[in-house]
Motif scaffolding. Sequence first.
Motif, PDB file in Angstrom:
ATOM      1  N   LEU A  39       0.854  -1.178   0.000  1.00  0.00           N
ATOM      2  CA  LEU A  39       0.000   0.000   0.000  1.00  0.00           C
ATOM      3  C   LEU A  39       0.893   1.232   0.000  1.00  0.00           C
ATOM      4  O   LEU A  39       1.698   1.430   0.919  1.00  0.00           O
ATOM      5  CB  LEU A  39      -0.899  -0.027   1.239  1.00  0.00           C
ATOM      6  N   LEU A  40       0.784   2.051  -1.043  1.00  0.00           N
ATOM      7  CA  LEU A  40       1.687   3.183  -1.211  1.00  0.00           C
ATOM      8  C   LEU A  40       0.910   4.472  -1.470  1.00  0.00           C
ATOM      9  O   LEU A  40      -0.186   4.448  -2.021  1.00  0.00           O
ATOM     10  CB  LEU A  40       2.648   2.951  -2.376  1.00  0.00           C
ATOM     11  N   GLY A  41       1.526   5.588  -1.088  1.00  0.00           N
ATOM     12  CA  GLY A  41       0.948   6.907  -1.335  1.00  0.00           C
ATOM     13  C   GLY A  41       1.696   7.947  -0.533  1.00  0.00           C
ATOM     14  O   GLY A  41       2.430   7.628   0.398  1.00  0.00           O
ATOM     15  N   ARG A  42       1.508   9.194  -0.907  1.00  0.00           N
ATOM     16  CA  ARG A  42       2.195  10.284  -0.218  1.00  0.00           C
ATOM     17  C   ARG A  42       1.642  10.442   1.197  1.00  0.00           C
ATOM     18  O   ARG A  42       0.575   9.900   1.524  1.00  0.00           O
ATOM     19  CB  ARG A  42       2.029  11.587  -0.998  1.00  0.00           C
ATOM     20  N   THR A 200       4.038   1.187   2.783  1.00  0.00           N
ATOM     21  CA  THR A 200       5.436   1.588   2.666  1.00  0.00           C
ATOM     22  C   THR A 200       5.556   2.776   1.719  1.00  0.00           C
ATOM     23  O   THR A 200       4.714   2.977   0.841  1.00  0.00           O
ATOM     24  CB  THR A 200       6.315   0.428   2.170  1.00  0.00           C
ATOM     25  N   HIS A 201       6.611   3.580   1.912  1.00  0.00           N
ATOM     26  CA  HIS A 201       6.958   4.620   0.954  1.00  0.00           C
ATOM     27  C   HIS A 201       8.021   4.128  -0.024  1.00  0.00           C
ATOM     28  O   HIS A 201       8.361   4.820  -0.983  1.00  0.00           O
ATOM     29  CB  HIS A 201       7.518   5.859   1.676  1.00  0.00           C
ATOM     30  N   ALA A 206       8.556  -2.374  -2.486  1.00  0.00           N
ATOM     31  CA  ALA A 206       7.252  -2.839  -2.967  1.00  0.00           C
ATOM     32  C   ALA A 206       7.394  -3.690  -4.226  1.00  0.00           C
ATOM     33  O   ALA A 206       6.760  -4.738  -4.361  1.00  0.00           O
ATOM     34  CB  ALA A 206       6.335  -1.650  -3.226  1.00  0.00           C
ATOM     35  N   LEU A 207       8.230  -3.235  -5.165  1.00  0.00           N
ATOM     36  CA  LEU A 207       8.437  -3.994  -6.404  1.00  0.00           C
ATOM     37  C   LEU A 207       9.046  -5.358  -6.106  1.00  0.00           C
ATOM     38  O   LEU A 207       8.660  -6.370  -6.693  1.00  0.00           O
ATOM     39  CB  LEU A 207       9.338  -3.212  -7.352  1.00  0.00           C
ATOM     40  N   ASP A 212       0.869  -7.574  -5.473  1.00  0.00           N
ATOM     41  CA  ASP A 212      -0.006  -6.501  -5.928  1.00  0.00           C
ATOM     42  C   ASP A 212       0.401  -5.197  -5.243  1.00  0.00           C
ATOM     43  O   ASP A 212       0.976  -5.211  -4.146  1.00  0.00           O
ATOM     44  CB  ASP A 212      -1.470  -6.805  -5.592  1.00  0.00           C
ATOM     45  N   ALA A 213       0.092  -4.087  -5.886  1.00  0.00           N
ATOM     46  CA  ALA A 213       0.356  -2.774  -5.302  1.00  0.00           C
ATOM     47  C   ALA A 213      -0.905  -1.932  -5.388  1.00  0.00           C
ATOM     48  O   ALA A 213      -1.601  -1.940  -6.409  1.00  0.00           O
ATOM     49  CB  ALA A 213       1.504  -2.068  -6.026  1.00  0.00           C
ATOM     50  N   ALA A 214      -1.192  -1.227  -4.306  1.00  0.00           N
ATOM     51  CA  ALA A 214      -2.308  -0.281  -4.251  1.00  0.00           C
ATOM     52  C   ALA A 214      -1.728   1.110  -4.091  1.00  0.00           C
ATOM     53  O   ALA A 214      -1.025   1.385  -3.121  1.00  0.00           O
ATOM     54  CB  ALA A 214      -3.229  -0.614  -3.087  1.00  0.00           C
ATOM     55  N   LEU A 215      -2.013   1.981  -5.047  1.00  0.00           N
ATOM     56  CA  LEU A 215      -1.518   3.350  -5.012  1.00  0.00           C
ATOM     57  C   LEU A 215      -2.679   4.279  -4.685  1.00  0.00           C
ATOM     58  O   LEU A 215      -3.702   4.269  -5.375  1.00  0.00           O
ATOM     59  CB  LEU A 215      -0.902   3.742  -6.350  1.00  0.00           C
ATOM     60  N   LEU A 216      -2.511   5.067  -3.614  1.00  0.00           N
ATOM     61  CA  LEU A 216      -3.542   6.019  -3.224  1.00  0.00           C
ATOM     62  C   LEU A 216      -3.239   7.365  -3.872  1.00  0.00           C
ATOM     63  O   LEU A 216      -2.178   7.954  -3.645  1.00  0.00           O
ATOM     64  CB  LEU A 216      -3.592   6.161  -1.705  1.00  0.00           C
ATOM     65  N   THR A 217      -4.157   7.836  -4.691  1.00  0.00           N
ATOM     66  CA  THR A 217      -4.021   9.118  -5.390  1.00  0.00           C
ATOM     67  C   THR A 217      -5.193  10.004  -5.004  1.00  0.00           C
ATOM     68  O   THR A 217      -6.180   9.527  -4.418  1.00  0.00           O
ATOM     69  CB  THR A 217      -4.015   8.908  -6.913  1.00  0.00           C
ATOM     70  N   PRO A 218      -5.128  11.292  -5.324  1.00  0.00           N
ATOM     71  CA  PRO A 218      -6.284  12.160  -5.041  1.00  0.00           C
ATOM     72  C   PRO A 218      -7.574  11.679  -5.696  1.00  0.00           C
ATOM     73  O   PRO A 218      -8.665  12.004  -5.219  1.00  0.00           O
ATOM     74  CB  PRO A 218      -5.833  13.514  -5.601  1.00  0.00           C
TER      75      PRO A 218
END
Length: 282
Positions: A39-42, A200-201, A206-207, A212-218
């Motif tokens: 799970l990734l995002g700013r 994680t940042h 993550a790679l 699987d990867a989940a990217l949180l965006t606006p």
Amino acid sequence: MSGSVPLVALTGVSFAYEEGPTVLSDLDFAVWEGRALALLGRNGSGKTTLMRLLSGGLRPRAGRLTVAGAPVGYDRAGLTRLRGTVQLVVQDPDDQLFAASVAQDVSFGPLNLGLSDDEARARVDEALAALDITALADRPTHLLSYGQRKRTAIAGAVAMRPRVLILDEPTAGLDPDGQERLLTTLDGLRANGTTVVMATHDVDLALRWADDAALLTPAGARVGPAERMLAGTELLRRAGLRLPWGVAAARLLREHGLVDEGTPSPRTAGELAELVLRPPRG
């Protein structure tokens, strides 16, 4: 995906803190059994809120949380059942450890499930062994190193035998050896049937680690296979993330004709070396 119904899912979920803006809106998010999910995002993207919603620590303003398709109740019985399935380990172990010794801290959850002393002790022994800290069982928690405290906090969650283990920045603050040991531990937990979600940042981690990867965006969460999600330059930019070095290296090698198109991106330095030394087909 392993099964037609996700192990844990948020459907149409919205959440806002008191007197604050909406953090997540109309979110659909699923954790599939057997898939390692990064799970990734700013900062401020909602990662911590999402993890707490998945683990029952927060209740959505709208939408629902389900486990194996069944809605979760937020009464005491419902949350007790949920915590037998989902466990969250927060980033700072000092926010989670409170007992005098390692064994006492790890035993807290199993004893609260109403297990007998013998059953709880067996779970503690199992969790300490899984985290490679059996020798620390009687050590006072205030005498542990940071890495040992991290492992103890994770052991406390593992002792609950959850089907889903959610970790908030588990490698933060660890030296390289500590990171490698923790990843080996997580591989062992996955091999024994635990589904792991890691916030994680670190896009390189993550790679390397995730299926699987989940990217949180606006605009919301985007989820898919890690290699594809972490190769989307524009999507990464919107999530406040950079391109992983393995993806960048593979692109450079393809541009120079050193590897075939479609060759998977290297996830480790060893894989990169093999890629460079292997001649392209044709």
